[in-house]
Write a protein that holds these residues in place. Sequence first.
Motif, PDB file in Angstrom:
ATOM      1  N   LEU A 604       0.163  24.391  -1.338  1.00 47.74           N
ATOM      2  CA  LEU A 604       1.285  24.183  -0.426  1.00 47.74           C
ATOM      3  C   LEU A 604       2.189  25.423  -0.384  1.00 47.74           C
ATOM      4  CD1 LEU A 604       2.942  22.359   1.425  1.00 47.74           C
ATOM      5  CD2 LEU A 604       4.111  21.472  -0.620  1.00 47.74           C
ATOM      6  N   GLY A 605       2.472  25.990  -1.584  1.00 43.72           N
ATOM      7  CA  GLY A 605       3.297  27.183  -1.616  1.00 43.72           C
ATOM      8  C   GLY A 605       2.648  28.349  -0.897  1.00 43.72           C
ATOM      9  N   ALA A 606       1.311  28.503  -1.099  1.00 44.22           N
ATOM     10  CA  ALA A 606       0.610  29.594  -0.416  1.00 44.22           C
ATOM     11  C   ALA A 606       0.630  29.390   1.088  1.00 44.22           C
ATOM     12  CB  ALA A 606      -0.822  29.687  -0.933  1.00 44.22           C
ATOM     13  N   ALA A 607       0.456  28.128   1.521  1.00 46.07           N
ATOM     14  CA  ALA A 607       0.475  27.851   2.961  1.00 46.07           C
ATOM     15  C   ALA A 607       1.847  28.160   3.555  1.00 46.07           C
ATOM     16  CB  ALA A 607       0.094  26.389   3.206  1.00 46.07           C
ATOM     17  N   LEU A 608       2.922  27.787   2.846  1.00 41.45           N
ATOM     18  CA  LEU A 608       4.265  28.080   3.352  1.00 41.45           C
ATOM     19  C   LEU A 608       4.538  29.581   3.395  1.00 41.45           C
ATOM     20  CD1 LEU A 608       6.343  25.264   1.600  1.00 41.45           C
ATOM     21  CD2 LEU A 608       5.838  25.482   4.040  1.00 41.45           C
ATOM     22  N   LEU A 609       4.052  30.302   2.378  1.00 40.28           N
ATOM     23  CA  LEU A 609       4.207  31.763   2.394  1.00 40.28           C
ATOM     24  C   LEU A 609       3.491  32.377   3.585  1.00 40.28           C
ATOM     25  CD1 LEU A 609       3.879  33.030  -1.302  1.00 40.28           C
ATOM     26  CD2 LEU A 609       5.729  33.523   0.286  1.00 40.28           C
ATOM     27  N   ILE A 610       2.259  31.935   3.814  1.00 39.86           N
ATOM     28  CA  ILE A 610       1.497  32.472   4.940  1.00 39.86           C
ATOM     29  C   ILE A 610       2.168  32.101   6.254  1.00 39.86           C
ATOM     30  CG2 ILE A 610      -0.708  32.329   6.151  1.00 39.86           C
ATOM     31  CD1 ILE A 610      -2.026  31.855   3.412  1.00 39.86           C
ATOM     32  N   PHE A 611       2.604  30.859   6.355  1.00 37.26           N
ATOM     33  CA  PHE A 611       3.277  30.422   7.580  1.00 37.26           C
ATOM     34  C   PHE A 611       4.549  31.237   7.827  1.00 37.26           C
ATOM     35  CE2 PHE A 611       6.614  27.762   9.459  1.00 37.26           C
ATOM     36  CZ  PHE A 611       6.057  27.523  10.709  1.00 37.26           C
ATOM     37  N   GLY A 612       5.351  31.433   6.771  1.00 39.49           N
ATOM     38  CA  GLY A 612       6.579  32.200   6.948  1.00 39.49           C
ATOM     39  C   GLY A 612       6.307  33.643   7.312  1.00 39.49           C
ATOM     40  N   GLY A 613       5.308  34.275   6.674  1.00 39.01           N
ATOM     41  CA  GLY A 613       4.998  35.664   6.981  1.00 39.01           C
ATOM     42  C   GLY A 613       4.476  35.836   8.387  1.00 39.01           C
ATOM     43  N   VAL A 614       3.481  35.011   8.770  1.00 40.60           N
ATOM     44  CA  VAL A 614       2.926  35.109  10.116  1.00 40.60           C
ATOM     45  C   VAL A 614       3.978  34.744  11.156  1.00 40.60           C
ATOM     46  CG1 VAL A 614       1.177  34.167  11.675  1.00 40.60           C
ATOM     47  CG2 VAL A 614       0.581  34.684   9.303  1.00 40.60           C
ATOM     48  N   GLY A 615       4.773  33.701  10.856  1.00 36.75           N
ATOM     49  CA  GLY A 615       5.810  33.298  11.798  1.00 36.75           C
ATOM     50  C   GLY A 615       6.855  34.383  12.007  1.00 36.75           C
ATOM     51  N   VAL A 632      12.374  31.794   4.552  1.00 38.99           N
ATOM     52  CA  VAL A 632      11.390  30.900   3.939  1.00 38.99           C
ATOM     53  C   VAL A 632      10.486  31.693   2.998  1.00 38.99           C
ATOM     54  CG1 VAL A 632       9.407  29.402   4.401  1.00 38.99           C
ATOM     55  CG2 VAL A 632      11.446  29.274   5.864  1.00 38.99           C
ATOM     56  N   VAL A 633      10.082  32.883   3.433  1.00 39.15           N
ATOM     57  CA  VAL A 633       9.247  33.738   2.577  1.00 39.15           C
ATOM     58  C   VAL A 633       9.983  34.074   1.288  1.00 39.15           C
ATOM     59  CG1 VAL A 633       8.097  35.981   2.404  1.00 39.15           C
ATOM     60  CG2 VAL A 633       8.016  34.691   4.547  1.00 39.15           C
ATOM     61  N   GLY A 634      11.253  34.462   1.398  1.00 39.15           N
ATOM     62  CA  GLY A 634      12.032  34.797   0.216  1.00 39.15           C
ATOM     63  C   GLY A 634      12.186  33.620  -0.727  1.00 39.15           C
ATOM     64  N   LEU A 635      12.433  32.435  -0.148  1.00 42.34           N
ATOM     65  CA  LEU A 635      12.574  31.240  -0.983  1.00 42.34           C
ATOM     66  C   LEU A 635      11.273  30.921  -1.707  1.00 42.34           C
ATOM     67  CD1 LEU A 635      14.175  28.791  -1.940  1.00 42.34           C
ATOM     68  CD2 LEU A 635      13.480  27.606   0.164  1.00 42.34           C
ATOM     69  N   VAL A 637       8.915  33.025  -2.547  1.00 38.85           N
ATOM     70  CA  VAL A 637       8.702  34.036  -3.595  1.00 38.85           C
ATOM     71  C   VAL A 637       9.515  33.657  -4.834  1.00 38.85           C
ATOM     72  CG1 VAL A 637       9.081  36.440  -4.233  1.00 38.85           C
ATOM     73  CG2 VAL A 637       8.095  35.884  -2.020  1.00 38.85           C
ATOM     74  N   SER A 638      10.752  33.189  -4.625  1.00 40.27           N
ATOM     75  CA  SER A 638      11.573  32.754  -5.760  1.00 40.27           C
ATOM     76  C   SER A 638      10.913  31.600  -6.494  1.00 40.27           C
ATOM     77  CB  SER A 638      12.967  32.336  -5.268  1.00 40.27           C
ATOM     78  OG  SER A 638      13.607  33.400  -4.616  1.00 40.27           O
ATOM     79  N   LEU A 639      10.403  30.627  -5.746  1.00 37.07           N
ATOM     80  CA  LEU A 639       9.731  29.489  -6.381  1.00 37.07           C
ATOM     81  C   LEU A 639       8.452  29.923  -7.097  1.00 37.07           C
ATOM     82  CD1 LEU A 639      10.206  26.760  -3.611  1.00 37.07           C
ATOM     83  CD2 LEU A 639      11.458  27.009  -5.763  1.00 37.07           C
ATOM     84  N   THR A 640       7.790  30.931  -6.565  1.00 37.79           N
ATOM     85  CA  THR A 640       6.583  31.447  -7.222  1.00 37.79           C
ATOM     86  C   THR A 640       6.932  32.057  -8.574  1.00 37.79           C
ATOM     87  OG1 THR A 640       5.589  31.903  -5.067  1.00 37.79           O
ATOM     88  CG2 THR A 640       4.621  33.005  -6.970  1.00 37.79           C
ATOM     89  N   PHE A 641       8.016  32.830  -8.606  1.00 39.49           N
ATOM     90  CA  PHE A 641       8.465  33.383  -9.890  1.00 39.49           C
ATOM     91  C   PHE A 641       8.771  32.274 -10.897  1.00 39.49           C
ATOM     92  CE2 PHE A 641      10.092  37.327  -7.528  1.00 39.49           C
ATOM     93  CZ  PHE A 641       8.920  38.025  -7.808  1.00 39.49           C
ATOM     94  N   ALA A 642       9.451  31.241 -10.409  1.00 38.10           N
ATOM     95  CA  ALA A 642       9.777  30.125 -11.312  1.00 38.10           C
ATOM     96  C   ALA A 642       8.518  29.406 -11.792  1.00 38.10           C
ATOM     97  CB  ALA A 642      10.707  29.145 -10.602  1.00 38.10           C
ATOM     98  N   ARG A 643       7.553  29.259 -10.889  1.00 36.04           N
ATOM     99  CA  ARG A 643       6.306  28.573 -11.230  1.00 36.04           C
ATOM    100  C   ARG A 643       5.556  29.305 -12.349  1.00 36.04           C
ATOM    101  NH1 ARG A 643       2.841  24.033 -10.533  1.00 36.04           N
ATOM    102  NH2 ARG A 643       0.707  24.766 -10.854  1.00 36.04           N
ATOM    103  N   PHE A 644       5.593  30.633 -12.288  1.00 34.05           N
ATOM    104  CA  PHE A 644       4.855  31.432 -13.275  1.00 34.05           C
ATOM    105  C   PHE A 644       5.764  31.967 -14.373  1.00 34.05           C
ATOM    106  CE2 PHE A 644       2.091  31.583  -9.538  1.00 34.05           C
ATOM    107  CZ  PHE A 644       0.887  31.195 -10.104  1.00 34.05           C
ATOM    108  N   SER A 645       6.760  31.159 -14.756  1.00 32.84           N
ATOM    109  CA  SER A 645       7.582  31.400 -15.955  1.00 32.84           C
ATOM    110  C   SER A 645       8.339  32.724 -15.896  1.00 32.84           C
ATOM    111  CB  SER A 645       6.712  31.350 -17.221  1.00 32.84           C
ATOM    112  OG  SER A 645       6.043  30.125 -17.319  1.00 32.84           O
TER     113      SER A 645
END
Length: 944
Positions: A604-615, A632-635, A637-645
Amino acid sequence: MTLLWIALLPLLGVIVPVLTSGRGRRFCSLATAALPALGLLLTLAQLPGIAAGESLRFAAAWIPSLGLDLALRLDGLSVLFNLLILGIGLLILLYAHFYLSPEEPYGRFYAYLILFMASMVGIVMSDNLLLLWLYWELTSISSFLLIGFWSHRSDARKGARMALTVTGAGGLALLAGLLLLGDMAGSFDIDVVLASGDAILADPRYPLMLGLVLLGAFTKSAQFPFQFWLPHAMAAPTPVSAYLHSATMVKAGIFLMARLHPAIAGSELWSVVVSLVGMATLLYGAWFALLKTDLKAILAFSTVSHLGLITVLLGIGSPMAVLAALFHVLNHATFKAALFMSAGIIDHETGTRELGRLGGLRRAMPVTAVLTTVAAAAMAGVPLLNGFLSKEMFFTESLSTPVLGGLSWAMPVLATLGGILSVAYSLRLVHAVFFKPAREAPPSPPHEPPRLMRAPVELLVALCVLVGLFPAALATGLLDMASQAVLGESLDFHLAIWHGVNLPLAMSVVALMAGIATYWRHGDLRRYLKGFRSVDSRLVFEDSVQSLNRRAEKVLTRFEGGSLQRYMAWLLLASLVMGGIGLAGMGPLTGSKGNQPIDGVLLLGAALLIFGGVGTAVTHRYRLVSLILLSVVGLMVSLTFARFSAPDLALTQLSVEVVTMILLMLALFFLPQKTPRESSPRRNLRDVVLAGTLGFVVASLNYAVLTRDNAPISGFFLDNSIPGGGGHNVVNVILVDFRGFDTLGEITVLALAGLAIFKLLNRLRLFMPHSDGEGRVWSPDRYPAILTSISMALLPLALLVSAFIFLRGHNLPGGGFIAGLITAVALILLYMARGVEWAQQRLDFPYQPVAIIGVAIATLTGLGSWLFGHPFLTSAFGHFHLPLVGEFELATAMLFDLGVYLAVVGATLMILANLGKVTTSHRPTKEASQTSAAANKRLTKENR
């Protein structure tokens, strides 16, 4: 430490005239001379030790990783040049006191002059090749300032530019040559280099290194074909010409060849190149000195000629030739400085330097006439004067040179020809000025100068006579020390007026008699030369520079079409090619680590990143929509950092994202809602293919790296975070301790950027649009009540969170950078909700000092470690106990973090608050609003 003071005293003296210029000219002159005089006395105090064979040295580590040390040496060669630099420099200061008019900015002139003096002292005392080059370049800069001192004159500006261009280009060549030389010798230490002569000569890179080093020496010492800059440098005030272009700057190249002589001389290539270049320079300068009609031009070309003579001797390279070269360095400095100052006296008292307007001055200026005549006779090599002795040695060495093999007979013939021309132009200078009747009266009635203005000339002329009469007593000791420093051994030589009847004496007689005859027929020579078209080297140089500029503009125009899209396409294409080549040489793309499991959240996170970048790319013509998708892309990326500690990175990214969005929204306020259709479908297809391919290559590279075992550097920081930095938050400890210098540089750049943007936006008044691109009028409610109420409630909460984030940063996610961004966002929200005027009335303090104080606190925290003998930015920490509070930790890194916090708050608010001020500066009138709406509609139609 004595050597360090000899080098530092002139350098410290640069600020003396700046500080004392307001206390009167006499006081400023005396104060300026004090430190160089002390440096001269310290140099003289070392003479007994140098004469005994000592070589004094001082060394301190500076940048060991580059091989650059603050290494100084004082040997016989350094002493010889130091005496010329400091001794003649003091005489020039006395002379300049009377030469410059009271209206001249003499404080600035003295500062430039002392800066040049310090640079030359640094060159001759350097014991490190890189340090020598640094001082070398400083002479180019200071000479540029001195030559262009009369900046209101076009010839001074052009002469300064020409000198800087030629010597600066030679300096770059010299740097390359010295780097090669240091690599060939294995060290930049001059002692090591001088001891590695055999290895250097045998190295296959020797010809390239020698060419680069000689380029630097030839450009600085005005050797053919780079001699053209020196005559045009005569646009400088005469004290500058007397100092730079007779005694010091033009001798820098000579010094370099003498200093490196044991290491790079001794080859046939050296002998041929240096001797032929020197001989060409000797004859070229002597010939044009005979033709010029300006006093300083005659002396300038004669300087070029004598520099060529010294270069020929160094090219011959025999021990006695090196001795003769050093002797002529000493002699030329004395008689040429005297002649330049005499020319300045004549110009100062008559108002002209043209020979046609000068003549018969022996009656009005009898003392100056005698002094000039004696100095010119020394330049011509008349017996019983110092110039005669070194010229005889030159003739002697030209007879025994092996250069040119079977054509070696040409060297004494050409040397004699140079002597003939020297006698001719010296005789012309004296006769035309003091004895020949003037064709036209000078602008001012001629008279003798003030007594003290003439005193430096008298002293130098006296040295010319005394050295000529008593060479063994006055010059032998100094020359023995200097030649021993170059050759590494003491020479058995004897300086005397008479060496019997021999071939060199016959050559001197021929030069003297033929020189007189040449001047006697000088009129016929000038009439003959009038048939040739004259060429002004300054105009040729300026035309060459302009032609180069035009060619560069054509090339730039061809490749720079003004399309940012094209530039980015070429940049990305180059990255694609380089990355693709690297990946093509790999084996399997997947490494030994394999893949991590994929779950629904990641998808889901990857899909939102792709959607935000392409959009963002698809809707880029609709700026606000594109900006929302970008957030959305920035948000994500922040969640990705949190996900990976990586909570620190997540907090930073989130804070930066908010600030960036606010900045972009403020900027978009002045831009149209849509951009014109700039790309054709064909170009869009090209961009999609290029971006997709590059994305595929970058993704492949990331995948290849992440699936392979690598040795991370994180282990060191994890192991040393607590014992070395006293903090459990490794990221923060890295920022404020292990990599604190990087952080200090970053906040310094941030503060400077904030100050620059503040200055750009300060008092800027832009028209505020009344409606959007569709003609819809903005809401009349500038400050919505909901936003106002929320901001007032959020501000104290945000500041509390900011303080909490700051205090916990050393052990838990947080720190000064994140806290600063939270504080800035909270205050910016207040600006947006209440307006700039309202906010500034309540936050009545400037943000510039906040950023500056933040950088200062961080810097002082780093400097504080020096007080305890630790390296810069070393932190300390300890655990303390307070009643009721309990045990807690304090670290100096918190002070550094406080500096980061203040720098971030100050810089961010300088940018955003002032940009907000620009957007709310004016309330447009109804007519202006209607005009704006119509313009926006028209722009929208054109874009469609």
